[in-house]
Design a protein around this motif. Structure first.
Motif, PDB file in Angstrom:
ATOM      1  N   ALA A 118       0.835  -1.206   0.000  1.00 39.54           N
ATOM      2  CA  ALA A 118       0.000   0.000   0.000  1.00 39.54           C
ATOM      3  C   ALA A 118       0.866   1.251   0.000  1.00 39.54           C
ATOM      4  O   ALA A 118       1.915   1.285   0.650  1.00 39.54           O
ATOM      5  CB  ALA A 118      -0.901  -0.005   1.243  1.00 39.54           C
ATOM      6  N   LYS A 143      -0.485   2.844  11.530  1.00 42.33           N
ATOM      7  CA  LYS A 143       0.268   1.745  12.143  1.00 42.33           C
ATOM      8  C   LYS A 143       1.400   2.299  13.005  1.00 42.33           C
ATOM      9  O   LYS A 143       2.172   3.135  12.552  1.00 42.33           O
ATOM     10  CB  LYS A 143       0.909   0.856  11.060  1.00 42.33           C
ATOM     11  N   VAL A 153      -2.221  -1.630  14.858  1.00 42.37           N
ATOM     12  CA  VAL A 153      -2.757  -1.234  13.556  1.00 42.37           C
ATOM     13  C   VAL A 153      -4.209  -0.826  13.706  1.00 42.37           C
ATOM     14  O   VAL A 153      -5.010  -1.570  14.272  1.00 42.37           O
ATOM     15  CB  VAL A 153      -2.660  -2.398  12.547  1.00 42.37           C
ATOM     16  N   VAL A 155      -7.370   0.301  11.332  1.00 44.50           N
ATOM     17  CA  VAL A 155      -7.958   0.566  10.024  1.00 44.50           C
ATOM     18  C   VAL A 155      -9.113   1.528  10.295  1.00 44.50           C
ATOM     19  O   VAL A 155     -10.186   1.122  10.718  1.00 44.50           O
ATOM     20  CB  VAL A 155      -8.439  -0.736   9.349  1.00 44.50           C
ATOM     21  N   VAL A 191      -5.805   2.131   2.351  1.00 38.17           N
ATOM     22  CA  VAL A 191      -6.522   0.889   2.654  1.00 38.17           C
ATOM     23  C   VAL A 191      -6.513   0.001   1.408  1.00 38.17           C
ATOM     24  O   VAL A 191      -6.844   0.461   0.320  1.00 38.17           O
ATOM     25  CB  VAL A 191      -7.983   1.175   3.063  1.00 38.17           C
ATOM     26  N   LEU A 192      -6.122  -1.241   1.575  1.00 38.51           N
ATOM     27  CA  LEU A 192      -6.161  -2.194   0.462  1.00 38.51           C
ATOM     28  C   LEU A 192      -7.429  -3.035   0.595  1.00 38.51           C
ATOM     29  O   LEU A 192      -7.807  -3.431   1.697  1.00 38.51           O
ATOM     30  CB  LEU A 192      -4.934  -3.103   0.492  1.00 38.51           C
ATOM     31  N   LYS A 218      -8.196 -12.223  11.905  1.00 39.65           N
ATOM     32  CA  LYS A 218      -7.561 -11.223  12.783  1.00 39.65           C
ATOM     33  C   LYS A 218      -8.521 -10.578  13.773  1.00 39.65           C
ATOM     34  O   LYS A 218      -8.126 -10.175  14.859  1.00 39.65           O
ATOM     35  CB  LYS A 218      -6.918 -10.116  11.932  1.00 39.65           C
ATOM     36  N   ASN A 228      -8.765  -5.734  16.056  1.00 41.61           N
ATOM     37  CA  ASN A 228      -7.754  -6.705  15.641  1.00 41.61           C
ATOM     38  C   ASN A 228      -7.174  -7.427  16.847  1.00 41.61           C
ATOM     39  O   ASN A 228      -7.059  -6.864  17.928  1.00 41.61           O
ATOM     40  CB  ASN A 228      -6.611  -5.989  14.924  1.00 41.61           C
ATOM     41  N   LEU A 287       0.802  -6.693   3.098  1.00 39.76           N
ATOM     42  CA  LEU A 287       0.313  -5.880   4.214  1.00 39.76           C
ATOM     43  C   LEU A 287       1.411  -5.689   5.239  1.00 39.76           C
ATOM     44  O   LEU A 287       1.527  -4.634   5.858  1.00 39.76           O
ATOM     45  CB  LEU A 287      -0.868  -6.575   4.898  1.00 39.76           C
ATOM     46  N   GLU A 288       2.165  -6.740   5.464  1.00 43.85           N
ATOM     47  CA  GLU A 288       3.231  -6.695   6.466  1.00 43.85           C
ATOM     48  C   GLU A 288       4.128  -7.900   6.246  1.00 43.85           C
ATOM     49  O   GLU A 288       3.739  -8.879   5.629  1.00 43.85           O
ATOM     50  CB  GLU A 288       2.648  -6.782   7.883  1.00 43.85           C
TER      51      GLU A 288
HETATM   52  P1  AMP Z   1      -0.463  -5.745  10.012  1.00 46.31           P
HETATM   53  O1  AMP Z   1       0.025  -5.971  11.424  1.00 46.31           O
HETATM   54  O2  AMP Z   1       0.265  -4.669   9.294  1.00 46.31           O
HETATM   55  O3  AMP Z   1      -0.625  -7.014   9.225  1.00 46.31           O
HETATM   56  O4  AMP Z   1      -1.960  -5.290  10.176  1.00 46.31           O
HETATM   57  C1  AMP Z   1      -2.892  -6.063  10.902  1.00 46.31           C
HETATM   58  C2  AMP Z   1      -4.157  -6.198  10.120  1.00 46.31           C
HETATM   59  O5  AMP Z   1      -4.671  -4.905   9.794  1.00 46.31           O
HETATM   60  C3  AMP Z   1      -3.984  -6.893   8.790  1.00 46.31           C
HETATM   61  O6  AMP Z   1      -4.018  -8.279   8.930  1.00 46.31           O
HETATM   62  C4  AMP Z   1      -5.168  -6.350   8.028  1.00 46.31           C
HETATM   63  O7  AMP Z   1      -6.360  -7.023   8.394  1.00 46.31           O
HETATM   64  C5  AMP Z   1      -5.270  -4.928   8.509  1.00 46.31           C
HETATM   65  N1  AMP Z   1      -4.518  -4.034   7.610  1.00 46.31           N
HETATM   66  C6  AMP Z   1      -3.234  -3.641   7.736  1.00 46.31           C
HETATM   67  N2  AMP Z   1      -2.862  -2.829   6.728  1.00 46.31           N
HETATM   68  C7  AMP Z   1      -3.936  -2.698   5.926  1.00 46.31           C
HETATM   69  C8  AMP Z   1      -4.189  -1.991   4.697  1.00 46.31           C
HETATM   70  N3  AMP Z   1      -3.270  -1.228   4.113  1.00 46.31           N
HETATM   71  N4  AMP Z   1      -5.424  -2.107   4.149  1.00 46.31           N
HETATM   72  C9  AMP Z   1      -6.376  -2.854   4.732  1.00 46.31           C
HETATM   73  N5  AMP Z   1      -6.207  -3.555   5.886  1.00 46.31           N
HETATM   74  C10 AMP Z   1      -5.008  -3.472   6.486  1.00 46.31           C
END
Ligand code: AMP
Ligand code: GLY
Length: 438
Positions: A118, A143, A153, A155, A191-192, A218, A228, A287-288
């Motif tokens: 993203a 984040k 995180v 959203v 947001v993706l 999650k 989350n 995403l990560e």
């Molecule tokens: P992360 O720790 O970065 O994986 O974020 C935890 C959760 O937040 C992810 O598993 C997604 O469900 C949500 N998330 C994180 N980044 C995004 C994004 N850019 N767009 C949509 N959902 C996101």
């Protein structure tokens, strides 16, 4: 060989359980472990968490291989310490673990190497972050930069929510310092849309061996609602990762990451976990990154693994035959892992109040005996003075079962969980729902 598993969650219970099945392993230490690893006669818990003490232990006990479960010891440099002392260990160095421990690092890395993710900006100044969010609008993702156990995180669907998240992460009372102990930072990103999947590989720093795919859940609530968490359940394989998506994830994300880390002088050795968002056209974006196996993804993944995990990890940590060996001399990518064709599905039971403020110390009863195709992996549990199992963490256990398809695996996992009780236990009723809808 004696092996040591570092950590005490559900992932570590599953890793230790799997390693104990290897005919080459005659002792599995788990440090610190949990009540589940304490009750398994093939495993021995040791109450050690300090990195130097873990290295002392590995030396004293002549441990042949150490496997690190969680991110915190990796980010603190456990692999660097073990290697400096000539101890064989599987995991990334502190520098390579930054792919997880700093979101600012991993986003900049992906940008440098053209890895799909993203669009984002990094801020340490709260006023600038607020201004940026006002310009871009909601929905938007905020984040925290450092490790936050899946809870850093937000959203944000409204601007007010985004502003609150910035205040929380960067404000006066910011509770989440960044990985390097420097000024707190936030990553603000687009947001993706799409469906998430967990894509985990083993790397020796040069070559890659993909594990079976999986999907986590999650959010705390049914239908993917509420805050989350670290993950409320998972299953493997994930049908959203079609062969085409798999090929794209390898070509566009995993291989450029492994090659990029090597070129930058910080080769990534260990489990590399890409959290993917897969859009309608089958394009995966990152995403990560996590520098470790997923929890609870590991429980269903390892339940399906038929190959000897010790053999694979020994291969991945083998010293090259001679110092002049070319990088291509690694053969990790030529290994073929054998997987059970069945689906494995795990349901997490969590403590009351999780994820915000879990209330611990409850007595867990009704734990079923282990079977080949149904295992309750412990996570936040410990043994009480009278040998009873007590809750000691937000996510308490993960009931995991195999079935001939996702519906049957789901039914069996819920049957396995049904007799288990503790005060205020909470779990989702719909683990696997994405795969069942397909
Ligand atoms: P992360 O720790 O970065 O994986 O974020 C935890 C959760 O937040 C992810 O598993 C997604 O469900 C949500 N998330 C994180 N980044 C995004 C994004 N850019 N767009 C949509 N959902 C996101
Ligand atoms: N289940 C998500 C994670 O391990 O980060």
């Amino acid at each position: 060989m004696k092996v040591l598993v570092v950590g005490g969650g559900g992932r570590e219970h599953a890793i230790a359980w799997k390693l104990a099945q290897s005919p080459k392993v005659h002792k599995v230490f788990v440090a610190p472990g949990n009540a589940g690893t304490a009750r398994d006669p093939r495993l021995s818990n040791l109450p050690v968490t300090d990195i130097d003490e873990l290295a002392d232990l590995a030396e004293r006990e002549k441990v042949g291989l150490t496997v690190v479960g969680p991110e915190a010891p990796l980010a603190a440099g456990i692999v660097d310490v073990f290697r400096a002392r000539g101890l064989r260990i599987f995991g990334p160095t502190r520098a390579a673990a930054q792919l997880e421990s700093s979101k600012a690092f991993s986003k900049a890395f992906m940008q440098r190497h053209g890895i799909p993710t993203a669009a984002f900006e990094v801020f340490s100044n709260a006023a600038a972050a607020h201004l940026y969010v006002d310009q871009v609008g909601a929905p938007i993702v905020v984040k925290a930069d450092g490790l936050a156990a899946g809870k850093g995180v937000v959203v944000a669907t409204t601007l007010a929510e985004a502003h609150r998240a910035i205040d929380h992460m960067l404000g006066m009372g910011a509770q989440l310092p960044s990985a390097d102990g420097q000024m707190a930072r936030v990553v603000i990103e687009q947001v993706l849309e799409g469906e998430e999947a967990s894509f985990i590989v083993i790397s020796d720093g040069r070559q890659v061996l993909a594990l079976a795919t999986s999907q986590d859940h999650k959010r705390i609530g049914d239908g993917d609602t509420g805050p989350n968490t670290g993950g409320m359940g998972a299953y493997s394989p994930a049908p959203v990762v079609t062969p085409n998506v798999h090929a794209r994830a390898m070509q566009d994300i995993i291989l450029p990451t492994i090659h990029g880390m090597a070129r930058e002088g910080t080769p990534f050795t260990g489990f590399l976990y890409a959290g993917l968002m897969i859009d309608r056209h089958g394009q995966p974006r990152t995403l990560e990154f996590n520098a470790r196996l997923g929890d609870p993804e590991t429980q269903p993944i390892l339940m399906r693994l038929k190959s000897d995990l010790l053999d694979v990890l020994l291969h991945a940590t083998a010293p090259l035959s001679s110092p002049s060996s070319s990088p291509e001399s690694s053969t990790l990518d030529l290994l073929e892992l054998q997987w059970d064709r069945r689906v494995a599905l795990g349901v997490v039971m969590a403590a009351p109040g999780y994820p915000a403020e879990p209330r611990l110390g409850g007595v867990v009863t009704g734990l079923p005996a282990e079977r080949d195709d149904a295992v309750v992996f412990h996570a936040g549990t410990r043994l009480g003075d009278e040998g009873q199992v007590l809750t000691s963490g937000g996510r308490v256990l993960c009931a995991t079962a195999l079935g001939d398809g996702v519906r049957q695996a789901q039914q069996r996992a819920y049957e396995l969980l049904a007799p288990i009780q503790f005060d205020g236990a909470q779990y989702r009723r719909d683990i696997g729902h994405h795969a069942i809808k397909r």
